[in-house]
Design an enzyme around this catalytic site. Structure first.
Site, PDB file in Angstrom:
ATOM      1  N   HIS A 162      -0.905  10.444  -3.095  1.00 16.15           N
ATOM      2  CA  HIS A 162      -2.253  10.058  -2.676  1.00 16.15           C
ATOM      3  C   HIS A 162      -3.164  11.252  -2.414  1.00 16.15           C
ATOM      4  O   HIS A 162      -4.280  11.333  -2.934  1.00 16.15           O
ATOM      5  CB  HIS A 162      -2.197   9.179  -1.423  1.00 16.15           C
ATOM      6  CG  HIS A 162      -3.549   8.836  -0.893  1.00 16.15           C
ATOM      7  ND1 HIS A 162      -4.198   9.582   0.082  1.00 16.15           N
ATOM      8  CD2 HIS A 162      -4.412   7.835  -1.209  1.00 16.15           C
ATOM      9  CE1 HIS A 162      -5.378   9.048   0.333  1.00 16.15           C
ATOM     10  NE2 HIS A 162      -5.541   7.998  -0.429  1.00 16.15           N
ATOM     11  N   ASP A 198      -0.769   5.569  -6.315  1.00 15.33           N
ATOM     12  CA  ASP A 198      -1.904   6.472  -6.488  1.00 15.33           C
ATOM     13  C   ASP A 198      -1.481   7.589  -7.435  1.00 15.33           C
ATOM     14  O   ASP A 198      -0.419   8.194  -7.251  1.00 15.33           O
ATOM     15  CB  ASP A 198      -2.302   7.093  -5.142  1.00 15.33           C
ATOM     16  CG  ASP A 198      -2.835   6.067  -4.166  1.00 15.33           C
ATOM     17  OD1 ASP A 198      -3.901   5.504  -4.434  1.00 15.33           O
ATOM     18  OD2 ASP A 198      -2.174   5.838  -3.138  1.00 15.33           O
ATOM     19  N   HIS A 235       0.831  -1.206   0.000  1.00 14.08           N
ATOM     20  CA  HIS A 235       0.000   0.000   0.000  1.00 14.08           C
ATOM     21  C   HIS A 235       0.867   1.257   0.000  1.00 14.08           C
ATOM     22  O   HIS A 235       1.484   1.601   1.005  1.00 14.08           O
ATOM     23  CB  HIS A 235      -0.900  -0.034   1.239  1.00 14.08           C
ATOM     24  CG  HIS A 235      -1.872   1.073   1.333  1.00 14.08           C
ATOM     25  ND1 HIS A 235      -1.958   1.915   2.412  1.00 14.08           N
ATOM     26  CD2 HIS A 235      -2.841   1.486   0.466  1.00 14.08           C
ATOM     27  CE1 HIS A 235      -2.916   2.793   2.226  1.00 14.08           C
ATOM     28  NE2 HIS A 235      -3.474   2.554   1.058  1.00 14.08           N
TER      29      HIS A 235
END
Length: 281
Positions: free
Chosen positions: A80, A67, A38
């Site tokens: 992000h 992201d 992540h």
């Protein structure tokens, strides 16, 4: 004569041992969900930085998550938040800043790193090339689709997709069905994952929603708190994958997700997933 009789017996024993080992290896592997780092190994290193991605690679994560956001002058960056406030020594929104302005900012970290900068998507892909798998999140910008073609162009430039590319090296995720449908139209060979955030405990994913997602997506990504055995079964029954991300209680929820046999998990600590999976075995 006795020696000649022993040779076939030894061969049979060796073959049996090999088959047992291979079966055991497959069983162990099947217990471990796909591990998506992540924002990199963000539990250990600053998110969306080379150190975070490098560590995820060393920890043998199956994918690194990126992201995407886009600058005022049209450059895709690995970031992000819409705002740079949390992660840098600056203030403002990515969409209102040029790449040159972003590059002047420093990512706030401990004294371990002093010159970490916001990375462009191109810089990340150029650095890692085909040595890692990419799990990329697209988003709409002001309800407009502005990053899909740019993303695909960069992936093709570095031969991550297209002729000769390895199947499954890229997965695209998004909360925007419009974005996923556009990617599907431009590059139908790329697996897609529809992201879903369900905050209300009473809200459930319906079969109608799953059927709609199955028309263009290969999987569903959902916050772990709303994942049940029934949901896992219904999604997988449609030949779709189910991936989970964590809002809180990652360690406790990871154990539950492994038990439910989800297909993959997003983790800030990718090294711990294999450990927890084997413990459940």
């Amino acid at each position: 004569m006795k020696k000649l009789l022993l040779i076939p017996m030894i061969i049979v024993i060796i073959i049996t041992c090999v088959n047992v080992f291979q079966t055991s290896s497959k069983e162990v592997k099947s217990k471990i969900p796909t591990v998506i780092a992540h924002r990199g190994a963000s539990g250990y290193e600053p998110e969306h930085t080379i150190p975070a991605y490098d560590l995820a690679k060393k920890m043998k994560a199956d994918y690194i998550e990126i992201d995407l956001d886009i600058t005022k002058d049209g450059h895709l960056v690995a970031f992000h938040d819409g705002s740079v406030d949390r992660m840098t020594n600056g203030s403002g929104y990515v969409k209102n800043m040029t790449l040159a302005q972003l590059k002047k900012l420093k990512i706030d970290t401990s004294s371990k790193y002093r010159n970490l900068k916001i990375l462009t998507f191109d810089e990340v892909v150029k650095h890692f090339g085909k040595s890692v798998n990419y799990y990329i999140e697209t988003r709409e910008l002001g309800h407009k689709l502005v990053m899909e073609e740019k993303m695909l162009k960069i992936l093709r430039k570095h031969h991550i997709i297209g002729k000769g590319a390895r199947k499954g090296q890229v997965i695209i995720e998004s909360f925007s069905s419009k974005s996923l449908k556009k990617v599907h139209k431009l590059a139908p060979e790329i697996p897609l994952v529809q992201l879903v955030m369900i905050k209300d405990k009473k809200t459930k994913v319906t079969n109608k929603q799953i059927n709609e997602w199955a028309r263009f997506a290969d999987g569903v990504g959902i916050n772990s708190q709303r994942v049940t055995k029934d949901l896992v079964n219904r999604v997988q029954k449609k030949k779709m994958f189910i991936y989970v991300f964590f809002i809180k209680n990652e360690e406790k929820e990871t154990q539950r997700m492994i038990k439910l046999k989800v297909n993959g998990v997003f983790s800030n600590y990718p090294d711990k997933i294999r450990e927890k999976s084997l413990l459940k075995g």
